[in-house]
Design an enzyme around this catalytic site. Sequence first.
Site, mmCIF file in Angstrom:
data_model
loop_
_atom_site.group_PDB
_atom_site.id
_atom_site.type_symbol
_atom_site.label_atom_id
_atom_site.label_comp_id
_atom_site.label_asym_id
_atom_site.label_seq_id
_atom_site.Cartn_x
_atom_site.Cartn_y
_atom_site.Cartn_z
ATOM 1 N N GLN A 501 -4.341 2.392 6.105
ATOM 2 C CA GLN A 501 -2.929 2.680 6.308
ATOM 3 C C GLN A 501 -2.042 1.862 5.380
ATOM 4 O OE1 GLN A 501 -1.714 5.076 7.929
ATOM 5 N NE2 GLN A 501 0.454 4.555 7.638
ATOM 6 N N GLU A 502 -2.435 0.635 5.105
ATOM 7 C CA GLU A 502 -1.604 -0.252 4.285
ATOM 8 C C GLU A 502 -1.579 0.152 2.813
ATOM 9 O OE1 GLU A 502 0.438 -2.638 4.761
ATOM 10 O OE2 GLU A 502 0.142 -3.285 6.818
ATOM 11 N N SER A 503 -2.732 0.391 2.236
ATOM 12 C CA SER A 503 -2.792 0.548 0.774
ATOM 13 C C SER A 503 -3.625 1.721 0.295
ATOM 14 C CB SER A 503 -3.365 -0.730 0.160
ATOM 15 O OG SER A 503 -4.742 -0.870 0.512
ATOM 16 N N TYR A 608 2.930 3.587 12.253
ATOM 17 C CA TYR A 608 1.893 2.706 11.725
ATOM 18 C C TYR A 608 0.851 2.362 12.797
ATOM 19 C CZ TYR A 608 -0.044 -1.621 9.670
ATOM 20 O OH TYR A 608 -0.872 -2.604 9.193
#
Length: 652
Positions: A501-503, A608
Amino acid sequence: MAVLVLPGLSHAQSSAGGDATLLEMREAFRRNNTTQLANLLPSVRGHALEPLAIYWTIKARLESASPADIRAALDRMAGTYWEDRLRNDWLLMLGRARDWPNFSAELPRFRMNDDRQVSCYALMLDAASGRVPPELAAERVRTLWHAQREADDGCATAAQSLLSSGHLEPEAAWQRARLAMDANRPRVASQAVGLIDPDWAAMVDTVSNDPAKYLDEKITAIRPRTKELVTLAIIKMALNDPASAALEMDRTRWKTQLTKEERSWIWGVIGKRSAQKLETQALTYFANGEDRFMHDDHLAWKARAGMRAGAWVHVRDAIAAMTESQQGQPDWIYWKARALQALKLPDAPTASAQARTLLESIASERGFYEQLALEDLGRPITTPQAPAALTTEETTAAQRNPGLRRALIAIRLGLRSEGVREWNYTTNLHDAGGMGERELLAAAALACEAELWDRCINTSLRTPTLQDHAQRFPTPHRSAVVSRSREIGLDPAYVYGLIRQESRFVTDARSGVGASGLMQVMPATARWTARKIGLSGFQPAQITERDTNILIGTAYLKLALDDFEGSLPMAAAAYNAGPGRPRNWRNGPVLPGEIWAENIPFEETRDYVKRVLANTTSYAALLTGQPQSLRARLGTVGPRLGSEATINKDLP
């Protein structure tokens, strides 16, 4: 990252000299150096990215270029993303210049057709020429205009034309102003009202700057204009202080002088803002208005407040009042089913059957609500069967696709944003409806092979029925991630779910606020965590190094998880929004994790947390080969059981 292998790439397409010139041209484009761009362009003739170089060259002088020059450039880039990107830019410029002959001539060639401003210009022209009934054009413009976040020319110009002709009612402009004020965009509100009467824009500015003063000075609201300005003033007041706005609404003058629709819309805003503050009186505020007059966003927050209070009749009624398109989204299908299950209705068997039908309609491993639906139906979450293997022909077609090849070359050169745009255009927009499912799987496989994990994941996610979880949930850097996670007591699936999810596994990813690397760690957080774990000699530049990023990111995640007593959703929220906010959000009733997550006030953090937990569950199924439970990972969330002294107040 592995070197990209591009079969059949000619020397002219990949020559070091041509690559260097392209990078030089990018810098010239950033400086708007039109002379240097023109001088360098001949040096990249024959390079695979020549269309990008042509785009930079003509875009830099688009305002001064003749239509013949622009069309010649478009012809030289024919069939590429950059051709259509330039056409989009030119159409916007032609619209702003009111050059309708050239606009009309070029519009049919616009393949992407995804720009709201261009669509609004086109609808205005269609209405004027009789190609589209003006009433239909007005409704479409209204929808596009209301969806625009910022003040624009395209939809505002079309709205102005249709307002003047009487086919768009002034109510559409006031509604645009309400939505803008609710989103704290007063400039957009002023523009909208100014289309009705330019002198009224200043009144909106006055209302926005000091709503309380305006309301105190306004004794009557008889004229429609004054009613709407009062509505805007109370909306603005509610942004930060819903209680004061509620007191204002209790004044007799507004109870008697505002219409039922105006009062209901305002109460929708007040209820929404109160619900976002997780206040218990939110449902009381909502009850002062009628659902049928509220906006979808207000109704969503009414449903959330109902879940939080266990008042499922409000959840059911709010969802029933939503537009058909919003009701059809997986989240509201799921919550409608939950409401039917929770309510003890006289026709319980019928309601139970309806709830089951709703859950069946979305149940899959695809996402958060889809996974919850599976579990509510008594089915575990597993890894779906992979699609049939790609054929040689399918793989070869992807390798030879010109758009995908250009995208890969651009990314290899460090032109990531340009390459990503070319890739997305090729998969989604070049052909009407985008690539077919098997083509998308082949394109995703090409990206996976090149270790471009973000393109691999995002492309594979576009397949509506086929699910290849090896593509959707790849496990790069597996040894480093798994060993480090187990070393400090983290579930590797949770770490993978967060990194995805972050990168999307882009090692040099950098956010707009400065977070860096695989786990998107902020500089201050990195320094604090490095000191906390005794990482001596840490330098900020190291945060983009794969192993250092994983070391620091997992350490911080474990500290957050420990501080939140092992709660995966709260630790994920802390990772995204900082620990202070979820500490506040946990106060109140003890809630199932999915209801707590649904009530997170920040849209970005709410999305998120849900994505990280769904990712985690899918990764766990992949890594272990065993059925999994999302609900077990969500658990329950409520006030801290231990004393305040147990809080790690140093956690940034």
